[in-house]
Each structure stands twice: as C-alpha cells, then as structure tokens.
Design an enzyme around this catalytic site. Structure first.
Site, PDB file in Angstrom:
ATOM      1  N   ALA A   1       0.904  -1.162  -0.082  1.00  0.00           N
ATOM      2  CA  ALA A   1      -0.029   0.197  -0.022  1.00  0.00           C
ATOM      3  C   ALA A   1       0.808   1.222   0.078  1.00  0.00           C
ATOM      4  CB  ALA A   1      -1.114   0.056   1.400  1.00  0.00           C
ATOM      5  N   ALA A   2       2.192   1.027   0.494  1.00  0.00           N
ATOM      6  CA  ALA A   2       2.706   2.627   0.487  1.00  0.00           C
ATOM      7  C   ALA A   2       3.178   3.060  -0.642  1.00  0.00           C
ATOM      8  CB  ALA A   2       3.911   2.227   1.495  1.00  0.00           C
ATOM      9  N   PRO A   3       3.218   4.451  -0.857  1.00  0.00           N
ATOM     10  CA  PRO A   3       2.953   5.327  -0.038  1.00  0.00           C
ATOM     11  C   PRO A   3       1.534   5.757   0.107  1.00  0.00           C
ATOM     12  CG  PRO A   3       3.524   6.357  -1.902  1.00  0.00           C
ATOM     13  CD  PRO A   3       3.610   5.009  -2.186  1.00  0.00           C
TER      14      PRO A   3
ATOM     15  N   ASP B   1       2.360  -3.001   4.178  1.00  0.00           N
ATOM     16  CA  ASP B   1       3.555  -2.804   3.448  1.00  0.00           C
ATOM     17  C   ASP B   1       4.654  -3.458   4.061  1.00  0.00           C
ATOM     18  OD1 ASP B   1       3.968  -0.718   0.742  1.00  0.00           O
ATOM     19  OD2 ASP B   1       6.010  -1.314   1.862  1.00  0.00           O
TER      20      ASP B   1
ATOM     21  N   ASP C   1      -0.762  -4.053  -5.461  1.00  0.00           N
ATOM     22  CA  ASP C   1      -0.129  -3.335  -6.577  1.00  0.00           C
ATOM     23  C   ASP C   1       1.445  -3.522  -6.275  1.00  0.00           C
ATOM     24  OD1 ASP C   1       0.140  -1.071  -8.364  1.00  0.00           O
ATOM     25  OD2 ASP C   1       0.373   0.430  -6.488  1.00  0.00           O
TER      26      ASP C   1
ATOM     27  N   GLY D   1      -1.093   5.962  -2.198  1.00  0.00           N
ATOM     28  CA  GLY D   1      -1.804   6.667  -3.349  1.00  0.00           C
ATOM     29  C   GLY D   1      -3.068   5.849  -3.454  1.00  0.00           C
ATOM     30  N   LYS D   2      -3.295   4.488  -3.918  1.00  0.00           N
ATOM     31  CA  LYS D   2      -4.689   3.990  -3.993  1.00  0.00           C
ATOM     32  C   LYS D   2      -5.365   3.734  -2.888  1.00  0.00           C
ATOM     33  CE  LYS D   2      -2.413   1.909  -7.996  1.00  0.00           C
ATOM     34  NZ  LYS D   2      -1.067   2.438  -7.898  1.00  0.00           N
TER      35      LYS D   2
ATOM     36  N   CYS E   1       3.226  -1.010 -12.758  1.00  0.00           N
ATOM     37  CA  CYS E   1       3.536   0.085 -13.623  1.00  0.00           C
ATOM     38  C   CYS E   1       4.612  -0.251 -14.353  1.00  0.00           C
ATOM     39  CB  CYS E   1       4.050   1.200 -12.543  1.00  0.00           C
ATOM     40  SG  CYS E   1       5.068   1.067 -11.551  1.00  0.00           S
TER      41      CYS E   1
HETATM   42  C1  LIG Z   1       4.079  -0.056  -6.498  1.00  0.00           C
HETATM   43  S1  LIG Z   1       4.514   0.266  -4.875  1.00  0.00           S
HETATM   44  C2  LIG Z   1       2.944   0.280  -4.213  1.00  0.00           C
HETATM   45  C3  LIG Z   1       2.294   2.012  -4.341  1.00  0.00           C
HETATM   46  C4  LIG Z   1       0.955   2.089  -3.707  1.00  0.00           C
HETATM   47  N1  LIG Z   1       0.036   0.775  -3.995  1.00  0.00           N
HETATM   48  C5  LIG Z   1       0.280   3.305  -4.111  1.00  0.00           C
HETATM   49  O1  LIG Z   1      -0.561   3.435  -4.941  1.00  0.00           O
HETATM   50  O2  LIG Z   1       0.785   4.415  -3.767  1.00  0.00           O
HETATM   51  C6  LIG Z   1       4.900  -1.343  -4.057  1.00  0.00           C
HETATM   52  C7  LIG Z   1       4.838  -1.248  -2.757  1.00  0.00           C
HETATM   53  O3  LIG Z   1       5.153  -2.774  -2.264  1.00  0.00           O
HETATM   54  C8  LIG Z   1       5.965  -2.833  -1.167  1.00  0.00           C
HETATM   55  N2  LIG Z   1       6.562  -4.295  -1.258  1.00  0.00           N
HETATM   56  C9  LIG Z   1       7.546  -4.635  -1.858  1.00  0.00           C
HETATM   57  N3  LIG Z   1       7.625  -5.941  -1.780  1.00  0.00           N
HETATM   58  C10 LIG Z   1       6.559  -6.236  -0.515  1.00  0.00           C
HETATM   59  C11 LIG Z   1       6.467  -7.544   0.017  1.00  0.00           C
HETATM   60  N4  LIG Z   1       6.937  -8.619  -0.188  1.00  0.00           N
HETATM   61  N5  LIG Z   1       5.132  -7.496   0.853  1.00  0.00           N
HETATM   62  C12 LIG Z   1       4.518  -6.277   0.851  1.00  0.00           C
HETATM   63  N6  LIG Z   1       4.855  -5.078   0.334  1.00  0.00           N
HETATM   64  C13 LIG Z   1       5.935  -5.301  -0.435  1.00  0.00           C
HETATM   65  C14 LIG Z   1       7.120  -1.828  -1.363  1.00  0.00           C
HETATM   66  O4  LIG Z   1       7.683  -1.580  -0.067  1.00  0.00           O
HETATM   67  C15 LIG Z   1       6.141  -0.654  -2.273  1.00  0.00           C
HETATM   68  O5  LIG Z   1       5.748   0.394  -1.256  1.00  0.00           O
END
Ligand SMILES: C[S@@+](CC[C@H](N)C(=O)[O-])C[C@H]1O[C@@H](n2cnc3c(N)ncnc32)[C@H](O)[C@@H]1O
Length: 416
Positions: A237-239, A258, A301, A241-242, A354
């Site tokens: 979920a981080a940061p 996250d 995401d 947005g969705k 993305c």
């Molecule tokens: C594409 S970004 C998400 C953007 C977010 N959904 C938004 O809309 O702002 C992917 C996120 O996945 C997290 N991430 C990476 N590997 C992960 C894992 N194994 N479990 C949970 N989160 C993970 C990263 O820290 C990152 O914040």
C-alpha cells in the site's frame, strides 16, 4: 551559475553510481523556475544517455574513460546538441569541471568535434529514442511496434504533474488552481501546465483537497465498485496513493499493509493529512503474511520493474534485466497465491503494475486461471477514453501525454 553546474555534475555522478536521487536533488532543482536549465540538463543527460554515449564513443579511441570524465562529456554533449547555449561557453565550462588535468585536453577535443558536427540522426530506433538496445528488442518480441514507438517517444518528454481531487471533500469543478486543467482520462484528476512553487506548499494539498498521483494510478480504484463497510485489503500500500483513494470513494473497512517500515510512515502521514482512517495498518511481507480475516477485495499493486515510470526516472531503463523480470514475477506470484486464501469466494483481486514486461503481467496473473475468472474491463477503460492492449487476462494502458504505461487485471475468485 557556475556553482549550479557543479551541483548538477555532482548529482549526476551520484546518480550514475547509485541509481537514486537523494532529496538533495529535489530541494536543489525541482520546482524552482530559474533552475529550469539545470533540471533540464540533469534529466536530459539521463534521458539521452544511450544516444550521448553513442556520439561520444565515436570520438574516443579508448572507450574506457573514468566515470567522472564520461559524466562531463555527457553533460557537454547534451548541452551542445539540445540547448541554445553557445558552444564555446559549454566547452569552456566543461573543461573547467575536469579535475584530472590529464583529461582536460580530451574533453576539449571531443566536445569541439561534436560542436562542429552537430546532431546526427541514428537509424536504429533504440538510439533515436535513447533506450538500451536489448530492451527495445525484448519489447518487440511481444508488443506492437506502434506501442513501442509511442512509449519511446514519450519517454523523452518530461511528464506533467498530476493530482487527484478528494471528491469526498470537494467537487473537481470547484478546485481552482492556476495553470491546472482536467486530466483527459481520470474523472477525478487535474494536470498542471507548470508548477511555480513547491507543490507541498499548495493550500489545497495541505487541506487534503488534492493528492499528487499519476493519472494511471488514479484509474485503478475507479474500476471497482465498493460497497459500504465491506472488507478491503491493500497488500502493497505505501505510500498510500490507491489506499487513500479507496477511502475517498467509499467507507470500507480498509486494511493496509507494506513491507517497508519507512514507507508506512509516509502512508500514515497521508491518511492523517486527508483525515481518513484505515481499520488496520500492517507491516508484513505479503508473500508470507497470515491473516485471520477474509476480504471482499484485495489490491495487489506489486513491487515491479517500474519500466512505465521512465518519464519520471529515466534511469530505470538502464537498471533492469530479463533475469530481474523473472525474479520479480516469482515474488508477485507468491504474493497473489498467499493472499488468495484471504479472498472471500466471489471476491475480487485487483492486480496492478507500472511496468511493461510479459513475465510480471500476463505470466504472473495467468497462474490464477484455474481458480478465478478474469473480468473483462475493456468497456470500462473505453469509457475513460483509455486505449489498451488486452492480453486475455488484463489490460496494458497505451501511454499518452499524461497517461503512463500501467497494467491491470481483475480476478473474481471461483475456487480456493
Ligand atoms: C508499487 S508500490 C505501491 C504503491 C501504492 N499501492 C500506491 O498506490 O501508492 C509497491 C509497494 O510494495 C511494497 N512491497 C515490496 N515487496 C513487498 C512485500 N513482499 N510485501 C508487502 N509489500 C511489499 C513496497 O515497499 C512498495 O511500497
């Protein structure tokens, strides 16, 4: 002027070494109009890197030069070919930047030759649009050529800033920010022609009326119909947005998760700024997380190779490999199969990235083909005026002026 040039040089050196921009970059150059030349120089060098190296190498007998000298040559060549600054001045400034005396002559000679010859049009498209050759060949193996050319062309252009209007608080029609207009696809988006001050200082941002977010990202929650009080998980979920967008659309019981603690802090700040309350904030690896709850909707995401973000971060194109696409696809498959257990029967999993690779998109989601039904979202995308490539499982957005490449697939759970 001179000190700005030195800062630009140092930032580029750091970027070529580590691949990441520090916050230093953003505070030094990002939104200050009089620094536009330096911002353009830094991003120009990053965007045109392959083309610049092709030109520079044609004038070098020994192509193995120290990274500091290559950076200076890239900066000089970019300015000679793509700016109106007088060539003699560029050459003098670049020679001045050289610390190793023994290389001053080389920099002087190469840049003078480039000044004389000017821009050379390459025949190969990867050079014309300055992308790594292997990547363009890879894209040719599964994408239509018109998609590739459009993407390469747009990757050379800066992306305008976009924001999402918080429709829980205000209608988009009532947002009056100078130099902004409505986005072409997102019904909740605005796009800035130019930004004259630090975007975090806008009153509308501070009051939680807008959130900076790419237009493509804004579309994803809009593809789903949320019911009040249903259970929704945003697993990566981080940061935020969705996740924040979901709560602006409907009062659901939202769990956000996250893996990165630091990024969760940003997410918490965003919820606070927007005065939205998720039900739980979790900090686990989504590949392994064990939850006792069941969800109506799960958003994944996933972490991906991010090739669709090249307009903001051109370096991403040069930091990827096919091996990495495979590696990321494995992680994504683990995430979706682990979370599938927590999806209610007939619940929806919303998968998005993305990026533009076959491993991470089609080949990841098709693992669910015996367990779920892939929703046909083509009509919905057409209603937003979005062009796409449909692969039978999901849609890859065609990029345009404000829409960046994005992949989305929505799967209804039929079996465990
Ligand atoms: C594409 S970004 C998400 C953007 C977010 N959904 C938004 O809309 O702002 C992917 C996120 O996945 C997290 N991430 C990476 N590997 C992960 C894992 N194994 N479990 C949970 N989160 C993970 C990263 O820290 C990152 O914040």
């Amino acid at each position: 002027m001179k000190s700005d040039l030195i800062i630009a040089y140092r930032l580029l050196r750091k970027k070529f070494k580590s691949g990441i921009f520090s916050t230093e970059f953003y505070s030094a150059f990002s939104y200050v109009e009089e620094k536009a030349f330096f911002k353009n120089l830094i991003f120009g060098v990053l965007r045109y890197q392959d083309y610049l190296d092709w030109i520079i190498n044609s004038f070098l007998k020994n192509k193995e030069i120290p990274p500091s000298i290559r950076t200076i040559l890239r900066m000089g060549t970019f300015q000679i070919l793509f700016t109106n600054k007088p060539n003699y001045l560029i050459v003098n400034e670049m020679v001045d930047l050289v610390e190793k005396k023994s290389f001053k002559g080389l920099v002087n000679a190469v840049l003078r030759k480039i000044s004389k010859i000017g821009y050379i049009e390459p025949k190969e498209i990867h050079l014309k649009f300055s992308h790594p050759k292997w990547l363009v060949e890879y894209w040719k193996s599964f994408l239509p050529i018109d998609y590739i050319i459009k993407m390469l062309e747009l990757n050379q252009k800066p992306l305008k800033t976009t924001a999402r209007v918080n429709i829980k608080k205000i209608e988009r029609d009532n947002i009056k920010i100078s130099n902004s207009s409505f986005t072409s696809h997102s019904p909740v988006g605005i796009v800035f022609e130019k930004i004259e001050k630090n975007p975090w200082e806008f009153e509308e941002y501070k009051k939680g009326l807008i959130t900076y977010q790419s237009e493509s990202s804004q579309i994803i929650p809009l593809l789903v119909d949320f019911k009040k009080d249903e259970y929704v998980l945003d697993a990566c979920a981080a940061p935020g947005g969705k996740a924040t967008h979901i709560l602006e659309l409907q009062d659901v019981n939202l769990y956000v998760n996250d893996i990165e603690k630091e990024r969760i802090k940003i997410l918490e700040e965003q919820f606070k700024r927007l005065n939205l309350k998720p039900k739980k904030i979790l900090n686990y690896d989504a590949q392994k997380i064990k939850l006792n709850d069941f969800f109506d909707k799960i958003f994944v995401d996933v972490p991906c190779s991010s090739l669709g973000t090249a307009r903001r971060n051109p370096e991403v194109l040069r930091r990827q490999s096919k091996e990495n696409f495979q590696k990321l696809s494995k992680i994504q498959q683990k995430i979706i199969s682990n979370l599938w257990k927590n999806l209610k029967k007939h619940g929806l999993m919303v998968y998005s990235t993305c990026t533009v690779t076959i491993e991470e998109n089609k080949n990841t989601v098709n693992q669910l083909k015996s367990l779920g039904e892939f929703l046909d979202i083509r009509n919905q995308l057409e209603q937003f005026g979005i062009k796409y490539i449909w692969d039978g499982y999901g849609a890859l957005f065609y990029p345009d002026e404000t829409l960046t490449p994005f992949y989305v697939s929505i799967i209804r759970k039929i079996k465990e």
